[in-house]
Enzyme design. Structure first.
Site, short mmCIF file in Angstrom:
data_model
loop_
_atom_site.label_atom_id
_atom_site.label_comp_id
_atom_site.label_asym_id
_atom_site.label_seq_id
_atom_site.Cartn_x
_atom_site.Cartn_y
_atom_site.Cartn_z
N HIS A 120 0.83 -1.23 0.00
CA HIS A 120 0.00 0.00 0.00
C HIS A 120 0.86 1.27 0.00
O HIS A 120 0.49 2.28 0.60
CB HIS A 120 -0.94 0.04 1.22
CG HIS A 120 -1.93 -1.08 1.26
ND1 HIS A 120 -3.20 -0.98 0.73
CD2 HIS A 120 -1.84 -2.34 1.77
CE1 HIS A 120 -3.86 -2.13 0.91
NE2 HIS A 120 -3.05 -2.97 1.54
N ASN A 154 -10.23 -2.83 2.78
CA ASN A 154 -9.96 -2.93 1.35
C ASN A 154 -11.24 -2.72 0.56
O ASN A 154 -12.34 -2.73 1.14
CB ASN A 154 -9.41 -4.32 1.00
CG ASN A 154 -7.91 -4.45 1.28
OD1 ASN A 154 -7.21 -3.47 1.46
ND2 ASN A 154 -7.43 -5.69 1.32
N TYR A 156 0.96 -4.00 12.17
CA TYR A 156 0.89 -2.57 11.82
C TYR A 156 1.74 -1.72 12.77
O TYR A 156 2.47 -0.84 12.34
CB TYR A 156 -0.57 -2.10 11.77
CG TYR A 156 -1.30 -2.69 10.57
CD1 TYR A 156 -1.55 -4.06 10.49
CD2 TYR A 156 -1.69 -1.91 9.50
CE1 TYR A 156 -2.17 -4.62 9.39
CE2 TYR A 156 -2.33 -2.46 8.39
CZ TYR A 156 -2.56 -3.82 8.36
OH TYR A 156 -3.17 -4.37 7.25
#
Ligand code: HDE
Length: 704
Positions: free
Chosen positions: A92, A165, A379
């Site tokens: 991304h 998404n 993350y």
């Protein structure tokens, strides 16, 4: 900047020797022109606040001598520049971020204590970043790829990141596979290409050995991965989450975003050409929409279900390769998101924003989905490496907008200056240090876990083909043809024949007709055997909510119309079309051979927004061609004009023409159909412009 540091440029002292580099509006030896705009400008300073007398010349031993190490101004500037980049996101990396707000329209009080989901009418600021997955930060906007849809809600109870998404399922069931999946899709390590493309051997090799990815494969081969605009995509939280109410009861939830402009995609050939014409197509579209005050909006919806309901589903909702059809659990719309403010600075905001799937607020909790569980670690970890400090939450774009405090201290780039001698908890020395809040604080769902520990995949995760089949069969015939053709295109780029064959084998479980179409497209003579399926393929009820065509909206809002003109065009007809399109909500651009404009029949000049060679029809949803006989003749010698109309026709767009426009169509060998309309019939044009001329496709393209 303090006032003392402000002085007007013209007030600078002149250099004693040599050429005066700061003279007003004069050419300096380097060739640059110093423009002095009016007004008071703050002084240009070093990072220490020292004003600069000259920002164009480094300190030299003499006019033509070496540069001196002493030049701290040069060193500071170059050193900072050398360190301007941070590691791009491993996935991304290419993204577009916009500020906005979320407004709750229906309370979920019965299900959750989260105030963002219970306080109807409250507006919560958000920062939303929409991205591609595989390409680097500088890659194009329009590869065939999943779009990330990450929303940071700055709630009163802390930041909630819904990192979603535009596809409701994922490739894999377990987070441990993610690095392999991404290594397979990214550019191949020996050759360093292809950039942002799935059409290569390593991706399809991995996929062909990963049956659980087949449902996602159907989605990525559909036109969902070639969207017309970031404003026209859906968003899905993918995993099941939990909502927790004040009695401690939990309900499962799936989150959905639905675009107000409806869904719309491009056609593959169109996307390929857009990529060349405007590599920033989606980012520019979003920027221009925000600048024009046409703020994109999404509905926020939830699917709520209990453990008992989940137990009755013909699939396991903890498996991220499965979706819950809307027909099984209807969507409940509970709010809306509006994006209305472009960031001030791309790097500070869009690049530095750090979404973490683990950022939730009290009243929202996680499910046991093994993909989600892995994301809860990943993350935070990746942000540490990208932003370089555990204090990344202090960067303004990441900082909560509610008060936050704890006893975490120090670290790189600490921006706060916590006062006092206490940096621990519990303590009895401080009267105002932060304490736990047992009632309002974050609680996890009190779930009983039993069973044997081990590296085990649940048997309920074994069905890899049923929902893939359901998806394919739920599509319109046009969309099915696009899926088959996308598979042929992608697998044609795969050099290893055994990989192509293995994929066709999987397709046989999904739908034999699809497998045959793809095999024929690849000239595979003998149908390869299907692999052994881990579970029998079930016949599931079809769902039209899975289509794109069914979700297109009957509107020109957010769409773009291009009007091709040349010298001698009829201004009245141009104006009529332009007004009709603008009134219908579209943006309109005039395209002419020269950007300065064309001389119309009445002698006036109409300035163009696009020059023909750089503004092909792929940038528009429908076009009009308004030409005099002379103009048509002149453009008949112009390849870009022929391509303009041929592509518009080939991409199934409406084309409005006057007599000259019709002449150009003839020269371009374009026939007539319902999508070719008289430029004087504005109603017919607007109606045709809102849709693609799907019936035309069989005449212009051989699909698999
Ligand atoms: Fe991500 N993902 N992901 N992902 N993901 C990242 O975090 C990861 C997955 C998604 O605009 C990374 O900041 C793992 C599903 C979006 O900044 C990283 C797994 C979904 C974004 C990461 C997944 C997503 C990311 C890379 C499998 C949809 C961009 C840079 C377990 C629900 C956010 C970063 C932005 C970004 C890990 C799978 C969505 C490495 C391990 C499923 C929208 O942490």
């Amino acid at each position: 900047m303090s006032k003392n540091n402000t002085m007007s440029n013209s007030g600078k002292s002149k250099q004693e020797k040599g050429f005066d580099p700061n003279g007003d509006k004069q050419l300096v030896p380097g060739g640059e022109i110093h423009q002095i705009a009016g007004g008071e400008h703050p002084a240009l300073t070093t990072n220490q606040g020292v004003p600069l007398s000259d920002n164009q010349n480094s300190l030299r031993a003499n006019q033509r001598g070496p540069t001196l190490l002493e030049d701290f101004i040069l060193r500071e500037k170059i050193t900072h520049f050398d360190h301007e980049r941070i590691p791009e996101r491993i996935v991304h990396a290419r993204g577009t971020g916009v500020h906005g707000f979320f407004e709750l329209t229906a309370s979920l009080k019965q299900y959750t204590t989260a105030r963002i989901l219970t306080e109807v009418g409250e507006k919560t600021p958000v920062f939303t970043r929409i991205s591609t997955v595989a390409g680097g930060a500088g890659s194009v906007d329009t590869p065939r790829d999943v779009r990330g849809f990450a929303v940071k809600f700055y709630t009163k109870e802390g930041n909630w990141d819904l990192v979603s998404n535009n596809i409701p399922v994922f490739f894999i069931q377990d987070a441990i596979k993610f690095p392999d999946l991404i290594h397979a899709v990214k550019m191949e390590p020996d050759r360093g290409f292809p950039q942002s493309a799935t059409a290569h051997d390593t991706f399809w090799d991995y996929i062909s050995l990963t049956p659980e990815s087949m449902h996602m494969v159907m989605w990525i081969m559909s036109d969902r991965t070639i969207p017309r605009s970031l404003r026209m995509i859906e968003g899905f939280g993918v995993h099941s989450f939990r909502l927790l109410n004040d009695a401690g009861e939990s309900t499962f939830v799936k989150f959905h975003w639905r675009p107000k402009l409806g869904l719309q995609s491009t056609i593959w050939d169109e996307t390929v050409k857009i990529t060349g014409a405007d590599p920033d197509f989606h980012r520019r579209d979003m920027f221009e929409a925000i600048a024009a005050g046409k703020y994109p909006e999404w509905e926020f919806a939830v699917q709520l279900f209990t453990q008992e309901e989940a137990d009755s589903f013909p699939f396991d909702h903890l498996d991220a390769t499965k979706l819950i059809p809307e027909e099984l659990v209807p969507l409940k719309v509970i709010g809306r998101m509006v994006l209305d403010r472009w960031p001030n600075n791309f790097f500070a905001e869009t690049e530095q924003v750090a979404y973490c799937a683990s950022n939730v607020v009290p009243g929202i909790d996680f499910s046991n989905d093994p993909l989600l569980q892995g994301r809860l670690f990943s993350y935070q970890d990746t942000q540490l490496s990208r932003l370089g400090s555990p204090n990344f939450h202090q960067i303004p774009i990441n900082a909560p907008k509610c008060p936050f405090s704890n006893q975490q201290r120090d670290g790189h780039m600490q921006m706060e200056q916590p006062a006092g001698r206490v940096a621990y908890e519990p303590n009895s020395l401080s009267e105002n240090s932060p304490r736990e809040t047992p009632t309002n604080g974050f609680h996890s769902a009190a779930v009983t876990e039993t069973g044997e520990k081990g590296r085990i995949r649940a048997e309920s995760f074994a069905d890899h083909y049923s929902q893939a089949r359901q998806f394919y069969l739920s599509q319109t015939l046009y969309e099915q043809a696009h899926i088959a053709s996308a598979l042929v295109f992608e697998l044609s780029k795969v050099e290893h024949v055994h990989v192509r064959e293995a994929m066709v084998g999987h397709l046989r479980h999904i739908e034999e007709g699809l497998a045959k179409r793809v095999a024929a497209g690849l000239a595979i003579k003998t149908m390869p055997a299907a692999p052994v399926a881990a579970a029998p393929v079930q016949e599931l009820a079809l769902s039209s909510a899975l289509q794109i065509i069914g979700k297109m909206k009957d509107t020109l809002n957010g769409r773009a119309i291009g009007i091709l003109i040349a010298d001698g065009s009829d201004g009245a007809v141009i104006e009529k079309i332009k007004k009709a399109a603008t009134d219908a909500g579209a943006s309109v651009k005039i395209v002419a051979p020269k950007v300065g404009g064309a001389k119309l029949a009445d002698g006036s000049i109409l300035v163009a927004e696009g020059q023909l060679a750089g503004t092909p029809s792929v940038l528009f949803d429908a076009v009009a061609v308004i030409l005099s006989d002379e103009g048509a003749k002149a453009l008949s010698m112009e390849g870009a004009a022929i391509d303009f109309v041929r592509d518009a026709f080939g991409h199934l767009k409406a084309i409005a023409v006057d007599k000259g426009g019709q002449a150009l169509l003839k020269i371009a060998n374009i026939g007539q159909d319902a999508g070719i309309v008289d430029a004087n019939d504005k109603e017919a044009f607007i109606a045709a412009a809102k849709i693609r001329q799907w019936d035309r496709e069989k005449f212009v393209r051989t699909l698999a």
